[in-house]
Design an enzyme around this catalytic site. Structure first.
Site, PDB file in Angstrom:
ATOM      1  N   ASP A   1       0.849  -1.194   0.000  1.00  0.00           N
ATOM      2  CA  ASP A   1       0.000   0.000   0.000  1.00  0.00           C
ATOM      3  C   ASP A   1       0.886   1.247   0.000  1.00  0.00           C
ATOM      4  O   ASP A   1       1.657   1.464   0.933  1.00  0.00           O
ATOM      5  CB  ASP A   1      -0.879  -0.004   1.250  1.00  0.00           C
ATOM      6  CG  ASP A   1      -1.784   1.209   1.310  1.00  0.00           C
ATOM      7  OD1 ASP A   1      -2.814   1.202   0.602  1.00  0.00           O
ATOM      8  OD2 ASP A   1      -1.462   2.179   2.031  1.00  0.00           O
TER       9      ASP A   1
ATOM     10  N   TYR B   1       3.013   9.931   0.623  1.00  0.00           N
ATOM     11  CA  TYR B   1       4.082   9.406   1.485  1.00  0.00           C
ATOM     12  C   TYR B   1       5.466   9.811   0.957  1.00  0.00           C
ATOM     13  O   TYR B   1       6.466   9.624   1.643  1.00  0.00           O
ATOM     14  CB  TYR B   1       3.997   7.876   1.621  1.00  0.00           C
ATOM     15  CG  TYR B   1       2.680   7.353   2.165  1.00  0.00           C
ATOM     16  CD1 TYR B   1       1.770   8.198   2.799  1.00  0.00           C
ATOM     17  CD2 TYR B   1       2.325   6.008   2.038  1.00  0.00           C
ATOM     18  CE1 TYR B   1       0.556   7.724   3.280  1.00  0.00           C
ATOM     19  CE2 TYR B   1       1.115   5.530   2.528  1.00  0.00           C
ATOM     20  CZ  TYR B   1       0.231   6.393   3.133  1.00  0.00           C
ATOM     21  OH  TYR B   1      -0.973   5.906   3.603  1.00  0.00           O
TER      22      TYR B   1
ATOM     23  N   LYS C   1      -2.258   6.045  -4.089  1.00  0.00           N
ATOM     24  CA  LYS C   1      -3.407   6.913  -3.815  1.00  0.00           C
ATOM     25  C   LYS C   1      -3.215   8.305  -4.408  1.00  0.00           C
ATOM     26  O   LYS C   1      -2.109   8.852  -4.369  1.00  0.00           O
ATOM     27  CB  LYS C   1      -3.622   7.061  -2.302  1.00  0.00           C
ATOM     28  CG  LYS C   1      -3.590   5.751  -1.532  1.00  0.00           C
ATOM     29  CD  LYS C   1      -3.984   5.940  -0.077  1.00  0.00           C
ATOM     30  CE  LYS C   1      -3.671   4.706   0.745  1.00  0.00           C
ATOM     31  NZ  LYS C   1      -2.271   4.633   1.216  1.00  0.00           N
TER      32      LYS C   1
ATOM     33  N   HIS D   1      -7.283   9.321  -1.908  1.00  0.00           N
ATOM     34  CA  HIS D   1      -6.708   9.202  -0.555  1.00  0.00           C
ATOM     35  C   HIS D   1      -7.657   9.710   0.521  1.00  0.00           C
ATOM     36  O   HIS D   1      -7.786   9.090   1.581  1.00  0.00           O
ATOM     37  CB  HIS D   1      -5.374   9.966  -0.511  1.00  0.00           C
ATOM     38  CG  HIS D   1      -4.465   9.562   0.597  1.00  0.00           C
ATOM     39  ND1 HIS D   1      -3.113   9.503   0.464  1.00  0.00           N
ATOM     40  CD2 HIS D   1      -4.713   9.190   1.879  1.00  0.00           C
ATOM     41  CE1 HIS D   1      -2.569   9.111   1.604  1.00  0.00           C
ATOM     42  NE2 HIS D   1      -3.520   8.930   2.484  1.00  0.00           N
TER      43      HIS D   1
ATOM     44  N   ASN E   1       4.690 -10.372  11.751  1.00  0.00           N
ATOM     45  CA  ASN E   1       3.376  -9.874  11.328  1.00  0.00           C
ATOM     46  C   ASN E   1       2.791 -10.676  10.164  1.00  0.00           C
ATOM     47  O   ASN E   1       1.582 -10.678   9.961  1.00  0.00           O
ATOM     48  CB  ASN E   1       3.467  -8.390  10.955  1.00  0.00           C
ATOM     49  CG  ASN E   1       3.739  -7.505  12.163  1.00  0.00           C
ATOM     50  OD1 ASN E   1       4.039  -8.002  13.247  1.00  0.00           O
ATOM     51  ND2 ASN E   1       3.645  -6.203  11.999  1.00  0.00           N
TER      52      ASN E   1
HETATM   53  N1  LIG Z   1      -5.486   6.009   4.202  1.00  0.00           N
HETATM   54  C1  LIG Z   1      -4.841   6.631   5.146  1.00  0.00           C
HETATM   55  O1  LIG Z   1      -5.044   7.825   5.388  1.00  0.00           O
HETATM   56  C2  LIG Z   1      -3.859   5.890   5.975  1.00  0.00           C
HETATM   57  C3  LIG Z   1      -3.517   6.390   7.228  1.00  0.00           C
HETATM   58  C4  LIG Z   1      -2.607   5.669   7.983  1.00  0.00           C
HETATM   59  C5  LIG Z   1      -2.044   4.501   7.491  1.00  0.00           C
HETATM   60  N2  LIG Z   1      -2.382   4.069   6.248  1.00  0.00           N
HETATM   61  C6  LIG Z   1      -1.759   2.853   5.671  1.00  0.00           C
HETATM   62  O2  LIG Z   1      -1.842   1.812   6.594  1.00  0.00           O
HETATM   63  C7  LIG Z   1      -0.525   1.307   6.869  1.00  0.00           C
HETATM   64  C8  LIG Z   1      -0.519   0.714   8.241  1.00  0.00           C
HETATM   65  O3  LIG Z   1      -0.856   1.705   9.224  1.00  0.00           O
HETATM   66  P1  LIG Z   1      -0.024   1.822  10.533  1.00  0.00           P
HETATM   67  O4  LIG Z   1       1.368   2.157  10.174  1.00  0.00           O
HETATM   68  O5  LIG Z   1      -0.744   2.706  11.465  1.00  0.00           O
HETATM   69  O6  LIG Z   1      -0.087   0.302  11.020  1.00  0.00           O
HETATM   70  P2  LIG Z   1       0.222  -0.402  12.356  1.00  0.00           P
HETATM   71  O7  LIG Z   1       0.824  -1.709  11.949  1.00  0.00           O
HETATM   72  O8  LIG Z   1      -0.985  -0.351  13.220  1.00  0.00           O
HETATM   73  O9  LIG Z   1       1.307   0.466  13.143  1.00  0.00           O
HETATM   74  C9  LIG Z   1       2.647   0.488  12.762  1.00  0.00           C
HETATM   75  C10 LIG Z   1       3.482   0.672  14.007  1.00  0.00           C
HETATM   76  O10 LIG Z   1       3.308  -0.475  14.824  1.00  0.00           O
HETATM   77  C11 LIG Z   1       4.539  -0.933  15.271  1.00  0.00           C
HETATM   78  N3  LIG Z   1       4.640  -2.388  15.041  1.00  0.00           N
HETATM   79  C12 LIG Z   1       4.577  -3.047  13.871  1.00  0.00           C
HETATM   80  N4  LIG Z   1       4.657  -4.354  14.057  1.00  0.00           N
HETATM   81  C13 LIG Z   1       4.794  -4.537  15.386  1.00  0.00           C
HETATM   82  C14 LIG Z   1       4.936  -5.676  16.199  1.00  0.00           C
HETATM   83  N5  LIG Z   1       4.951  -6.898  15.666  1.00  0.00           N
HETATM   84  N6  LIG Z   1       5.029  -5.506  17.539  1.00  0.00           N
HETATM   85  C15 LIG Z   1       5.027  -4.276  18.081  1.00  0.00           C
HETATM   86  N7  LIG Z   1       4.906  -3.148  17.355  1.00  0.00           N
HETATM   87  C16 LIG Z   1       4.784  -3.295  16.024  1.00  0.00           C
HETATM   88  C17 LIG Z   1       5.607  -0.241  14.458  1.00  0.00           C
HETATM   89  O11 LIG Z   1       6.479   0.313  15.377  1.00  0.00           O
HETATM   90  P3  LIG Z   1       8.031   0.549  15.024  1.00  0.00           P
HETATM   91  O12 LIG Z   1       8.050   1.824  14.292  1.00  0.00           O
HETATM   92  O13 LIG Z   1       8.661   0.636  16.393  1.00  0.00           O
HETATM   93  O14 LIG Z   1       8.490  -0.620  14.222  1.00  0.00           O
HETATM   94  C18 LIG Z   1       4.921   0.793  13.638  1.00  0.00           C
HETATM   95  O15 LIG Z   1       5.331   2.105  13.943  1.00  0.00           O
HETATM   96  C19 LIG Z   1       0.392   2.499   6.588  1.00  0.00           C
HETATM   97  O16 LIG Z   1       1.726   2.166   6.331  1.00  0.00           O
HETATM   98  C20 LIG Z   1      -0.289   3.045   5.351  1.00  0.00           C
HETATM   99  O17 LIG Z   1       0.053   2.277   4.226  1.00  0.00           O
HETATM  100  C21 LIG Z   1      -3.298   4.738   5.498  1.00  0.00           C
END
Ligand SMILES: NC(=O)c1ccc[n+]([C@@H]2O[C@H](COP(=O)([O-])OP(=O)(O)OC[C@H]3O[C@@H](n4cnc5c(N)ncnc54)[C@H](OP(=O)(O)O)[C@@H]3O)[C@@H](O)[C@H]2O)c1
Length: 311
Positions: free
Chosen positions: A52, A57, A86, A119, A273
């Site tokens: 994604d 970004y 997006k 987006h 994950n």
């Molecule tokens: N449409 C939109 O507006 C929108 C908005 C937000 C996100 N998104 C998309 O959704 C994706 C995922 O969102 P998200 O980044 O919020 O996802 P998330 O997986 O909920 O959060 C990512 C964070 O969780 C931590 N993490 C990941 N795996 C872990 C594990 N196994 N154990 C402990 N902590 C863990 C990471 O920390 P560390 O940094 O310490 O590794 C990372 O900073 C984004 O990359 C993007 O592509 C879209």
């Protein structure tokens, strides 16, 4: 949806009739260019096949490079991966949609996209400035274009054959409905924040009824602490079944019928994950009964990306 206790293999049919989206996706919202490359490559190696991306970004080039290198090393064909990007808010004017799409494809180094999303439903002042503001710091919105105008231009991209499916993001059911009803090509995917503290049940029901895939972001609560990863219900289930809290949250998302995006930044977390398997029914029910309600990202209310720092 294909059913198996090994959720890594889950794919969901899109309403375009021809594509399936891997339920477990890797999100590329990573501010650092070097980390974007290593994390994307690690995700591909761990088994992720759904990526994604977003113009906003500012790292499509790095994602594209990492995917090319990783695919060459692993002998992974283009058809084996599913790539989304997006359209940003400053490109909602219909005449800006195709150039923005082509620019994203060029940066990613691809000749077609599996999925292109609007987006957010908020149009910003058209132009190359992604975060247009007045002198008081207020966002400059563009009231001269409707979401449906932009959607029509998205439909043309599908007609021209370089984009297999289109969808929406950061949007509520009330805004999805009029687009869905007027669309010639129905949205295939709606991407929103969703996790046990924000289950988006009504939107999910609508999506299931219409054959639209709900794609959940921030399934781990964006890693914020304290948060979902420390939730006592999640931690207890993880300890009981010998999985990690992250694996429990990702499995719950897939089992309730959503696709899901996560952003592991290291090889170890990418493997963790990706390695998800089905939770027992009692665990699913316990998670469904969690009462905490929390939205982490306000982008859905303003179009301003909550997880991206202002430069
Ligand atoms: N449409 C939109 O507006 C929108 C908005 C937000 C996100 N998104 C998309 O959704 C994706 C995922 O969102 P998200 O980044 O919020 O996802 P998330 O997986 O909920 O959060 C990512 C964070 O969780 C931590 N993490 C990941 N795996 C872990 C594990 N196994 N154990 C402990 N902590 C863990 C990471 O920390 P560390 O940094 O310490 O590794 C990372 O900073 C984004 O990359 C993007 O592509 C879209």
């Amino acid at each position: 949806m294909t059913k198996s206790s090994d959720l890594r293999l889950t794919r969901m049919q899109l309403n375009n009739g021809s594509s399936q989206i891997p339920a477990l996706g890797f999100g590329t919202l990573i501010p650092d260019a070097g980390v974007t490359k290593t994390a994307t490559r690690d995700a591909l190696e761990a088994g992720f096949r759904h990526f994604d991306c977003a113009e906003r970004y500012r790292n499509e080039r790095e994602v594209g490079e990492a995917l090319r290198a990783g695919r060459a090393a692993g002998g992974i064909g283009r058809e084996e991966i599913f790539v989304t990007t997006k359209l940003w808010n400053s490109n909602h004017r219909p005449e800006r949609v195709e150039p923005a799409f082509e620019a994203s494809l060029d940066r990613l180094g691809l000749d077609y996209l599996d999925l292109y999303l609007i987006h957010t439903p908020f149009a910003f002042q058209p132009g190359d400035e992604q975060d247009p503001r007045d002198q008081n710091g207020n966002v400059l919105y563009d009231h001269g274009v409707t979401l449906l105008d932009t959607w029509r231009a998205m439909e043309s991209l599908v007609d021209h054959g370089r984009c297999r499916a289109i969808g929406l993001s950061d949007i509520g059911l009330n805004e999805v409905l009029p687009v869905y009803e007027s669309a010639r090509i129905k949205p295939a995917v709606v991407q929103v924040e969703a996790h046990p503290y924000l289950p988006e049940t009504e939107l999910l029901e609508f999506c299931k009824e219409k054959g639209v895939v709900l794609l959940a972001f921030a399934p781990l609560g964006h890693g914020m602490k304290p948060g979902l990863l420390e939730d006592p219900v999640i931690s207890a289930i993880a300890a009981r079944i010998g999985k990690t809290p992250a694996q429990v949250l990702l499995a719950w998302a897939v089992q309730r019928g959503t696709a899901v995006l996560t952003t592991p930044r290291t090889a170890a977390r990418a493997k963790e994950n990706f390695n998800i398997s089905a939770l027992p029914d009692d665990a699913l029910n316990e998670i469904n009964r969690i009462q905490t309600r929390q939205r982490l990202n306000e982008v859905v209310k303003t179009g301003v990306p909550g997880f991206i720092a202002r430069t």
